[in-house]
Design a protein around this motif. Structure first.
Motif, PDB file in Angstrom:
ATOM      1  N   ARG A  36      50.374  28.157  34.188  1.00 27.92           N
ATOM      2  CA  ARG A  36      49.872  29.532  34.168  1.00 27.92           C
ATOM      3  C   ARG A  36      49.596  30.019  35.584  1.00 27.92           C
ATOM      4  O   ARG A  36      49.812  31.189  35.904  1.00 27.92           O
ATOM      5  CB  ARG A  36      48.599  29.618  33.327  1.00 27.92           C
ATOM      6  CG  ARG A  36      48.842  29.318  31.868  1.00 27.92           C
ATOM      7  CD  ARG A  36      47.882  29.986  30.915  1.00 27.92           C
ATOM      8  NE  ARG A  36      46.546  30.186  31.401  1.00 27.92           N
ATOM      9  CZ  ARG A  36      45.570  29.281  31.333  1.00 27.92           C
ATOM     10  NH1 ARG A  36      45.811  28.100  30.819  1.00 27.92           N
ATOM     11  NH2 ARG A  36      44.370  29.553  31.775  1.00 27.92           N
ATOM     12  N   SER A  59      52.850  31.071  37.047  1.00 23.56           N
ATOM     13  CA  SER A  59      53.302  32.336  36.461  1.00 23.56           C
ATOM     14  C   SER A  59      52.550  33.519  37.056  1.00 23.56           C
ATOM     15  O   SER A  59      53.142  34.568  37.331  1.00 23.56           O
ATOM     16  CB  SER A  59      53.106  32.305  34.936  1.00 23.56           C
ATOM     17  OG  SER A  59      53.924  31.340  34.342  1.00 23.56           O
ATOM     18  N   GLU A  60      51.238  33.355  37.259  1.00 23.02           N
ATOM     19  CA  GLU A  60      50.449  34.452  37.820  1.00 23.02           C
ATOM     20  C   GLU A  60      50.816  34.712  39.279  1.00 23.02           C
ATOM     21  O   GLU A  60      50.855  35.860  39.729  1.00 23.02           O
ATOM     22  CB  GLU A  60      48.959  34.146  37.689  1.00 23.02           C
ATOM     23  CG  GLU A  60      48.442  34.290  36.264  1.00 23.02           C
ATOM     24  CD  GLU A  60      46.925  34.238  36.190  1.00 23.02           C
ATOM     25  OE1 GLU A  60      46.269  34.754  37.122  1.00 23.02           O
ATOM     26  OE2 GLU A  60      46.398  33.688  35.211  1.00 23.02           O
ATOM     27  N   ALA A  90      54.054  36.567  39.235  1.00 26.22           N
ATOM     28  CA  ALA A  90      53.826  37.952  38.821  1.00 26.22           C
ATOM     29  C   ALA A  90      53.242  38.774  39.957  1.00 26.22           C
ATOM     30  O   ALA A  90      53.627  39.925  40.183  1.00 26.22           O
ATOM     31  CB  ALA A  90      52.902  37.993  37.614  1.00 26.22           C
ATOM     32  N   THR A 103      53.898  42.602  39.269  1.00 26.55           N
ATOM     33  CA  THR A 103      53.774  42.837  37.840  1.00 26.55           C
ATOM     34  C   THR A 103      52.458  42.256  37.352  1.00 26.55           C
ATOM     35  O   THR A 103      51.747  41.568  38.078  1.00 26.55           O
ATOM     36  CB  THR A 103      54.940  42.176  37.073  1.00 26.55           C
ATOM     37  OG1 THR A 103      54.890  40.763  37.289  1.00 26.55           O
ATOM     38  CG2 THR A 103      56.273  42.712  37.552  1.00 26.55           C
ATOM     39  N   GLY A 157      52.086  40.062  34.900  1.00 28.61           N
ATOM     40  CA  GLY A 157      52.153  38.665  34.518  1.00 28.61           C
ATOM     41  C   GLY A 157      52.536  38.449  33.072  1.00 28.61           C
ATOM     42  O   GLY A 157      52.800  39.377  32.319  1.00 28.61           O
ATOM     43  N   ARG A 158      52.553  37.171  32.697  1.00 29.71           N
ATOM     44  CA  ARG A 158      52.980  36.768  31.367  1.00 29.71           C
ATOM     45  C   ARG A 158      51.779  36.307  30.558  1.00 29.71           C
ATOM     46  O   ARG A 158      50.898  35.628  31.065  1.00 29.71           O
ATOM     47  CB  ARG A 158      53.998  35.631  31.468  1.00 29.71           C
ATOM     48  CG  ARG A 158      54.586  35.217  30.142  1.00 29.71           C
ATOM     49  CD  ARG A 158      55.503  34.030  30.298  1.00 29.71           C
ATOM     50  NE  ARG A 158      54.776  32.833  30.686  1.00 29.71           N
ATOM     51  CZ  ARG A 158      55.231  31.592  30.511  1.00 29.71           C
ATOM     52  NH1 ARG A 158      56.417  31.408  29.980  1.00 29.71           N
ATOM     53  NH2 ARG A 158      54.518  30.551  30.880  1.00 29.71           N
ATOM     54  N   VAL A 163      50.981  34.370  26.870  1.00 29.29           N
ATOM     55  CA  VAL A 163      51.569  33.635  25.755  1.00 29.29           C
ATOM     56  C   VAL A 163      50.566  33.650  24.602  1.00 29.29           C
ATOM     57  O   VAL A 163      49.462  33.106  24.734  1.00 29.29           O
ATOM     58  CB  VAL A 163      51.930  32.193  26.147  1.00 29.29           C
ATOM     59  CG1 VAL A 163      52.702  31.517  25.012  1.00 29.29           C
ATOM     60  CG2 VAL A 163      52.761  32.170  27.424  1.00 29.29           C
ATOM     61  N   ALA A 194      53.682  43.837  31.864  1.00 36.39           N
ATOM     62  CA  ALA A 194      53.182  42.571  31.332  1.00 36.39           C
ATOM     63  C   ALA A 194      54.145  42.068  30.274  1.00 36.39           C
ATOM     64  O   ALA A 194      54.522  42.810  29.374  1.00 36.39           O
ATOM     65  CB  ALA A 194      51.791  42.748  30.738  1.00 36.39           C
ATOM     66  N   GLN A 195      54.545  40.820  30.409  1.00 34.37           N
ATOM     67  CA  GLN A 195      55.439  40.221  29.425  1.00 34.37           C
ATOM     68  C   GLN A 195      54.609  39.415  28.445  1.00 34.37           C
ATOM     69  O   GLN A 195      53.837  38.538  28.842  1.00 34.37           O
ATOM     70  CB  GLN A 195      56.461  39.313  30.101  1.00 34.37           C
ATOM     71  CG  GLN A 195      57.420  38.676  29.110  1.00 34.37           C
ATOM     72  CD  GLN A 195      58.277  37.605  29.736  1.00 34.37           C
ATOM     73  OE1 GLN A 195      57.930  37.064  30.773  1.00 34.37           O
ATOM     74  NE2 GLN A 195      59.405  37.301  29.104  1.00 34.37           N
ATOM     75  N   VAL A 196      54.750  39.709  27.166  1.00 33.22           N
ATOM     76  CA  VAL A 196      53.995  39.000  26.134  1.00 33.22           C
ATOM     77  C   VAL A 196      54.964  38.153  25.320  1.00 33.22           C
ATOM     78  O   VAL A 196      55.937  38.674  24.772  1.00 33.22           O
ATOM     79  CB  VAL A 196      53.246  39.975  25.211  1.00 33.22           C
ATOM     80  CG1 VAL A 196      52.480  39.212  24.125  1.00 33.22           C
ATOM     81  CG2 VAL A 196      52.279  40.842  26.023  1.00 33.22           C
ATOM     82  N   GLN A 197      54.713  36.865  25.290  1.00 34.57           N
ATOM     83  CA  GLN A 197      55.480  35.959  24.433  1.00 34.57           C
ATOM     84  C   GLN A 197      54.643  35.658  23.200  1.00 34.57           C
ATOM     85  O   GLN A 197      53.477  35.286  23.320  1.00 34.57           O
ATOM     86  CB  GLN A 197      55.807  34.651  25.162  1.00 34.57           C
ATOM     87  CG  GLN A 197      56.825  34.800  26.275  1.00 34.57           C
ATOM     88  CD  GLN A 197      57.239  33.448  26.828  1.00 34.57           C
ATOM     89  OE1 GLN A 197      56.826  32.405  26.341  1.00 34.57           O
ATOM     90  NE2 GLN A 197      58.057  33.467  27.869  1.00 34.57           N
TER      91      GLN A 197
END
Length: 323
Positions: A88, A91-92, A95, A100, A102-103, A105, A131-134
């Motif tokens: 994480r 990923s941050e 981002a 951006t 960030g992601r 999950v 923001a990308q949401v998985q």
């Protein structure tokens, strides 16, 4: 022992954690040696040195596999958490470099995902937020271990007893009853009062064994002095249950809000029969302090939950006036 444990912590590298997690998950020294590009003797020597430093055995060796000991399960749990946190973090950072948000999950129970997420995600991206949401759908027994290992940032769903006893943070968003449902036009749909005896004569899609909904359904029939009806299948998948119920004269249980959305489309009907023992609190579970992106998602989930509660009140009022 305390001193040697502290020395081991100071020498610890992320690769060591990856090796431990691989052994724990595969149960195989040879498989881990292949995955980590190590010789098996070198891996065995490293693990023996680690166990000597800790003063405990992490694995029990058999002729075919290695099995985690109680101490091994403790170390593996924390190793998975550290690796999840590092992923994480990466990923941050990525981002932030890209400008951006960030992601995130998210784990969601099948009944909660279609109710909360569509409106929440629309709100999240209303002002342009990258923001990308998985989303990973599943039952709590599958999602909670992922959350504990920090492979998920957030879990959305029904807050049940086991979920609240794991040291995770939680927040209730709204209460949601569970009712019996069938296809639109089901023979019982026209009845103003439905009993467990009425529904016992139809085939059922029952929740998976040992889930809170299954336990509550078993109790409901037992209290009515009835056995659990014939089960066509076991399933917690709302879309699958809906599709099967439309083709067969069978019944199943689901959250009232989820059924109401299909009812408006003329696909399903709610029967006036509820599971009283199922926990009604729907909310969020998370482990660590939320990232900025996760905090924004949580805020829009709260807004969406308030709208759901308000809309439910309007619908109840409208039904009362219609009567």
């Amino acid at each position: 022992m305390v001193r040697s444990t502290q020395d081991w912590i100071h020498r610890l590298k992320l690769r060591h954690l990856e090796i431990l997690v691989s052994i724990g998950r595969t149960g195989s020294m040879s498989r881990t040696a292949d995955l980590m590009a190590l010789s098996q003797p070198a891996l065995s020597k490293w693990l023996k040195g680690l166990e000597t430093s800790l003063g405990v055995s992490l694995f029990e060796r058999t002729t075919r596999r290695v099995v985690l000991t109680e101490y091994g399960r403790i170390v593996l749990r924390h190793a998975e958490r550290v690796l999840g946190d590092m992923e994480r973090t990466r990923s941050e950072i990525d981002a932030a470099q890209l400008g951006t948000a960030g992601r995130i999950v998210v784990g969601a129970l099948p009944a909660a995902a279609p109710i909360l997420l569509p409106g929440a995600l629309a709100r999240l991206h209303r002002p342009r937020i990258e923001a990308q949401v998985q989303v990973h759908e599943g039952t709590l027994d599958r999602l909670l271990p992922l959350l504990q290992r920090r492979e998920l940032d957030l879990v959305i769903g029904r807050l049940e007893g086991d979920a609240l006893n794991l040291g995770l943070q939680s927040e209730v968003l709204y209460k949601e009853p569970v009712c019996v449902a069938g296809r639109a036009g089901h023979p019982l749909a026209a009845k103003r009062r439905v009993t467990w005896k009425d529904v016992a004569s139809y085939p059922w899609i029952v929740p998976p064994w040992n889930t809170p909904m299954r336990i509550s359904l078993d109790l409901a029939f037992s209290r009515a002095g009835l056995p659990l009806p014939q089960a066509m299948m076991e399933s917690a998948a709302l879309l699958t249950n809906r599709a099967v119920a439309q083709r067969a004269n069978c019944l199943f249980v689901a959250s009232e809000d989820a059924i109401a959305s299909f009812e408006r489309e003329g696909l399903l009907c709610r029967l006036p029969l509820w599971l009283d023992d199922v926990p009604q609190d729907v909310g969020m579970l998370w482990g660590d302090a939320p990232s900025p992106a996760m905090g924004r998602l949580m805020d829009v989930l709260r807004l969406e939950a308030r709208e759901i509660v308000a809309a439910r009140g309007i619908a109840v009022e409208a039904r009362s006036v219609a009567r």
